[in-house]
Design a protein around this motif. Structure first.
Motif: not given
Length: 446
Positions: A427-446
């Protein structure tokens, strides 16, 4: 050999007709049996009434009532005929053996020569023990009316059954034809729609039944396919546009090199520029191939145990000096089953996007919960433009010139393809922690 017709209308009508004929045959059989039973019960009730009257008369010694009865006889315990109807001077209703076998009340049907012309007729007989001596009183009545009524009923039912079956089949045909008429209309309209480029849709079917829902679902499918086709056309157009520029530059540099033969420095500069464009074409071709494989589900990822924090720290050290940005990696050690080369590609694409947008600092944060590992890449750049955020992961999507840089707009699409191939989400958004672009990748744990 085909047993059922090809038409659904004919098949449904045939099955309905066969089922109706079976049900009709069962109902008519039960009706015939019930009416037959009622006829015999009526005769038996009449015989019981007559036998009761005669028994009462015999108890008071009135044998004249027995002689006046049209069909009655009195037997002794041993089977001797003691008295009987005047209409039966020389006939016995029961044989001596049958008399001795009579219980309290016995009903039988026999054939006697008691017709007007002396011919045989079926008679219904009721026999019962009377008197203290155990004599047997037998009364009878002709069963010809019952047999005639049964025959007439059988004829009526035999003639009515085909007519009823035909009416049911015709009704089923009409009902099925009416019910499937919208399907015929949908079929004709679907045959007219020749390609996904057409904006034509199937006709709406009124109501909320299964066919109406089918028409609505098919129209929704056509709309989705149209959108997908439009995206594919846009993809081809964008790919052609992206390929045209490096090819044109490569051609121009090679022409300059040819024109500069004899000037070694000029030739070298032109060839180096051509090599850079060739490298760009190669990267673009690799990216397009990766996206094409991801779209068809053929993107292969080899899995092994990977510590996401170690990987992020190593990539931060490698990419920071190369891109001219400060990359910080921190968080918790998290081990997942993944392809390390593909994950490096994800981090590299995100870091290049941040650098191209003008960011000076990129922060990679690794975290996890009970089921999911999270890799968050944030920068202090201008962030995603408001109109781009919803389509950030679409192919050839780029923002303003400051953020697009010289790329082809495939970086985030590749990030999404690789994460999806690992069974994760991004997913992508703007804001914290640095105020710019934020891209978050989520992976399943084994």
């Amino acid at each position: 050999m085909r047993l059922l017709p090809r038409s659904m209308r004919a098949r449904v009508t045939l099955v309905t007709a066969v089922g109706a004929v079976g049900a009709l045959a069962l109902c008519l059989t039960l009706l015939y049996a019930a009416l037959d039973r009622q006829l015999w019960d009526a005769i038996d009730a009449g015989l019981a009434g007559r036998a009761g009257d005669l028994a009462a008369a015999l108890e008071v010694g009135d044998t004249a009532a027995l002689a006046d009865d049209p069909l009655a006889q009195l037997y002794g315990p041993g089977g001797d005929l003691l008295a009987g109807s005047a209409a039966l001077p020389n006939q016995r209703l029961l044989t001596p053996e049958q008399v001795r076998q009579v219980g309290d009340v016995t009903l039988t049907t026999r054939t006697l020569r008691a017709g007007e012309d002396g011919g045989p007729i079926p008679v219904r007989l009721l026999s019962e023990r009377v008197g203290p001596s155990g004599g047997v009183l037998t009364v009878g009545v002709s069963a010809e009316p019952v047999h005639a009524a049964r025959n007439r009923l059988a004829i009526v039912l035999f003639l009515a059954a085909p007519l009823l079956a035909g009416a049911l089949a015709a009704g089923a045909w009409a009902v099925v034809r009416t019910a499937l008429r919208p399907v015929d209309a949908l079929t004709r309209e679907a045959a007219i729609i020749s390609s996904l480029e057409s904006d034509s849709r199937l006709p709406e079917v009124p109501g909320e039944d299964e066919i109406a829902r089918l028409a609505h679902t098919l129209n929704d499918m056509l709309a989705r396919l149209g959108v997908a086709a439009e995206r594919e056309r846009a993809f081809v157009d964008d790919a052609s546009h992206e390929l045209r520029t490096p090819i044109a530059v490569l051609r121009g540099e090679l022409e300059l090199a040819l024109d500069a033969i004899g000037d070694d420095r000029e030739v070298e500069e032109s060839l180096r520029a051509a090599l850079e464009e060739a490298d760009r074409l190669s990267r673009l071709a690799d990216d397009l191939l990766l996206l094409a494989r991801a779209r068809t589900g053929a993107l292969v990822v080899r899995t092994e145990a990977v510590d996401l924090l170690d990987l992020a720290v190593a990539e931060a050290r490698r990419l920071g000096p190369a891109l001219g940005v400060r990359i910080e990696a921190s968080g918790d050690p998290v081990v997942v089953n993944a392809d390390p080369e593909r994950l490096r590609q994800v981090l590299a694409n995100l870091a290049r996007n941040s650098a191209a947008a003008g960011a000076t600092t990129v922060r990679v944060q690794v975290a996890h919960d009970r089921e999911t590992a999270t890799v968050q890449v944030a920068d202090d750049g201008p962030g995603f433009p408001p109109g781009l955020l919803d389509a950030a992961f679409a192919r050839f999507t780029r923002g303003d010139d400051a953020r697009s840089g010289a790329g082809a707009g495939l970086g985030l699409s590749i990030v999404q393809a690789v994460v999806s191939a690992h069974g994760g989400t991004v997913s992508a958004r703007n804001g914290d922690p640095l105020g710019g672009a934020v891209v978050t990748a989520r992976l399943a744990l084994p």
